[in-house]
Structures are given as C-alpha cells and as structure tokens.
Design a protein around this motif. Structure first.
Motif, PDB file in Angstrom:
ATOM      1  N   GLN A  15       0.830  -1.200   0.000  1.00  0.00           N
ATOM      2  CA  GLN A  15       0.000   0.000   0.000  1.00  0.00           C
ATOM      3  C   GLN A  15       0.866   1.251   0.000  1.00  0.00           C
ATOM      4  O   GLN A  15       0.538   2.235  -0.666  1.00  0.00           O
ATOM      5  N   GLU A  16       1.983   1.211   0.701  1.00  0.00           N
ATOM      6  CA  GLU A  16       2.885   2.359   0.728  1.00  0.00           C
ATOM      7  C   GLU A  16       3.397   2.690  -0.674  1.00  0.00           C
ATOM      8  O   GLU A  16       3.496   3.857  -1.045  1.00  0.00           O
ATOM      9  N   GLU A  17       3.704   1.657  -1.455  1.00  0.00           N
ATOM     10  CA  GLU A  17       4.152   1.890  -2.832  1.00  0.00           C
ATOM     11  C   GLU A  17       3.007   2.396  -3.703  1.00  0.00           C
ATOM     12  O   GLU A  17       3.203   3.272  -4.542  1.00  0.00           O
ATOM     13  N   VAL A  18       1.810   1.862  -3.506  1.00  0.00           N
ATOM     14  CA  VAL A  18       0.645   2.386  -4.234  1.00  0.00           C
ATOM     15  C   VAL A  18       0.537   3.883  -3.970  1.00  0.00           C
ATOM     16  O   VAL A  18       0.428   4.687  -4.891  1.00  0.00           O
ATOM     17  N   ASP A  19       0.575   4.242  -2.693  1.00  0.00           N
ATOM     18  CA  ASP A  19       0.432   5.653  -2.309  1.00  0.00           C
ATOM     19  C   ASP A  19       1.535   6.516  -2.917  1.00  0.00           C
ATOM     20  O   ASP A  19       1.268   7.595  -3.448  1.00  0.00           O
ATOM     21  N   ARG A  20       2.768   6.030  -2.834  1.00  0.00           N
ATOM     22  CA  ARG A  20       3.912   6.809  -3.332  1.00  0.00           C
ATOM     23  C   ARG A  20       3.836   7.017  -4.840  1.00  0.00           C
ATOM     24  O   ARG A  20       3.948   8.144  -5.331  1.00  0.00           O
ATOM     25  N   PHE A  21       3.624   5.934  -5.604  1.00  0.00           N
ATOM     26  CA  PHE A  21       3.590   6.067  -7.057  1.00  0.00           C
ATOM     27  C   PHE A  21       2.354   6.833  -7.522  1.00  0.00           C
ATOM     28  O   PHE A  21       2.415   7.598  -8.477  1.00  0.00           O
ATOM     29  N   TRP A  22       1.237   6.644  -6.847  1.00  0.00           N
ATOM     30  CA  TRP A  22       0.023   7.393  -7.188  1.00  0.00           C
ATOM     31  C   TRP A  22       0.281   8.888  -7.026  1.00  0.00           C
ATOM     32  O   TRP A  22      -0.074   9.683  -7.893  1.00  0.00           O
ATOM     33  N   GLU A  23       0.917   9.267  -5.932  1.00  0.00           N
ATOM     34  CA  GLU A  23       1.227  10.677  -5.674  1.00  0.00           C
ATOM     35  C   GLU A  23       2.176  11.227  -6.735  1.00  0.00           C
ATOM     36  O   GLU A  23       1.958  12.305  -7.278  1.00  0.00           O
ATOM     37  N   VAL A  24       3.220  10.476  -7.044  1.00  0.00           N
ATOM     38  CA  VAL A  24       4.197  10.916  -8.045  1.00  0.00           C
ATOM     39  C   VAL A  24       3.540  11.078  -9.410  1.00  0.00           C
ATOM     40  O   VAL A  24       3.735  12.087 -10.092  1.00  0.00           O
ATOM     41  N   LEU A  25       2.746  10.103  -9.806  1.00  0.00           N
ATOM     42  CA  LEU A  25       2.186  10.109 -11.157  1.00  0.00           C
ATOM     43  C   LEU A  25       1.058  11.131 -11.336  1.00  0.00           C
ATOM     44  O   LEU A  25       0.860  11.647 -12.432  1.00  0.00           O
ATOM     45  N   THR A  26       0.331  11.438 -10.261  1.00  0.00           N
ATOM     46  CA  THR A  26      -0.774  12.397 -10.393  1.00  0.00           C
ATOM     47  C   THR A  26      -0.361  13.819 -10.035  1.00  0.00           C
ATOM     48  O   THR A  26      -1.180  14.735 -10.157  1.00  0.00           O
ATOM     49  N   SER A  27       0.892  14.025  -9.652  1.00  0.00           N
ATOM     50  CA  SER A  27       1.336  15.367  -9.267  1.00  0.00           C
ATOM     51  C   SER A  27       1.544  16.258 -10.494  1.00  0.00           C
ATOM     52  O   SER A  27       1.654  15.769 -11.617  1.00  0.00           O
TER      53      SER A  27
END
Length: 160
Positions: free
Chosen positions: A85-97
């Motif tokens: 889940q931590e990786e989901v959160d991290r990559f989601w944040e990076v990609l949608t920023s």
C-alpha cells in the motif's frame, strides 16, 4: 533478430522530460539516448529532442516528439505492479502530481498524458481467477475505487 518495443507519440513534445521523470521516480527506468530533430522534420523543432529511447521499469520505450497530430490516451497504459500500500500511495502521488489526473480502478494519468494502472500484488491475489465469491467481492470493491486501497480490498474479500 526481431524485437519489439513500445512506441509513444508525445503530442505535447514531452518525451525527453517524461523519460527523465520516469528515470528519477520509477525503479528500473533510464534514459538511453536522445536524438534532436533536424531541419525539415515534420512536427519537430530543429535542435530540440525528437526521438528519445528510454526504459520504464525494464520495458524499452521509444518516445517521439513529432507535433500534435496524435496524442496519448487511455488505450495504452503501463501496468505498474507494486508490493505494498505504501508503494501504491507513493507512485500514485508521483504520477498524479503537477497536472496528472486520478482515475478509476487504480488508473491515473501523469502530466505527460501517459496512463498508468498502479496495482498492488495483493489485488491480484485477492481477485484470483474471479471464480470464488470472495474473489468477486474483491473485484467489485476495486471497481469502485480510484487509488487502490488494500485494506478495503481485504475487508471486501472477507465479506465485511
């Protein structure tokens, strides 16, 4: 020898910037080469990046900056399989920023127009082959999500 690679046309002329962004944020990504446009190349600006060879999570990609005749859309996406889940959160944040956009079912779009589906391994385990009621509950829960929430998937799988 025959090879195949993904070829993306960046109608926003963002191939080089996208390749550098992926190399910085996605493990197993790098920029291999950048060829500048020559005088008279349709859609290309002389001296600006035209063809960019790069790798995204081990997948070879050719990025093309050739004007806006074609643009990227959801018909192509990278399936980014992550472990937690931590990786989901991290990559989601990076990609949608910085102009990226969240979407349904784990999909999002980055600021360059490339679509991604950020999927934790656990989703695949919980959904299995969709044959059990628990698998179906997990899949139905995922279909109602934007960013994937592993705890909510597990609860749905258990019937909670």
């Amino acid at each position: 020898m025959v090879t195949a690679r993904t070829h993306l046309w960046f109608g926003n002329n963002g191939a080089h910037e996208a390749a550098r962004f992926y190399a910085e944020h996605i493990p197993g990504s790098s920029v291999e080469s950048v060829l500048d446009a020559l005088e008279g190349v349709p859609g290309g600006q002389p001296g600006e990046p035209f063809i960019v060879e790069f790798t995204v999570a081990g997948i070879p990609v050719t990025g093309l900056n050739a004007g806006s005749a074609f643009t990227l859309n959801e018909a192509f996406s990278f399936y980014l399989r992550v472990g937690s889940q931590e990786e989901v959160d991290r990559f989601w944040e990076v990609l949608t920023s910085d102009g990226g956009e969240p979407g349904p079912c784990g999909w999002c779009k980055d600021r360059f127009g490339v679509s991604w589906q950020v999927i934790p391994e656990r989703l695949e385990e919980l959904c299995g082959d969709y044959t059990t009621d628990a698998n179906k509950r997990a899949m139905n829960a995922m279909l109602k999500m934007g960013k994937i929430d592993v705890a909510a998937l597990e609860a749905a799988y258990r019937g909670e």
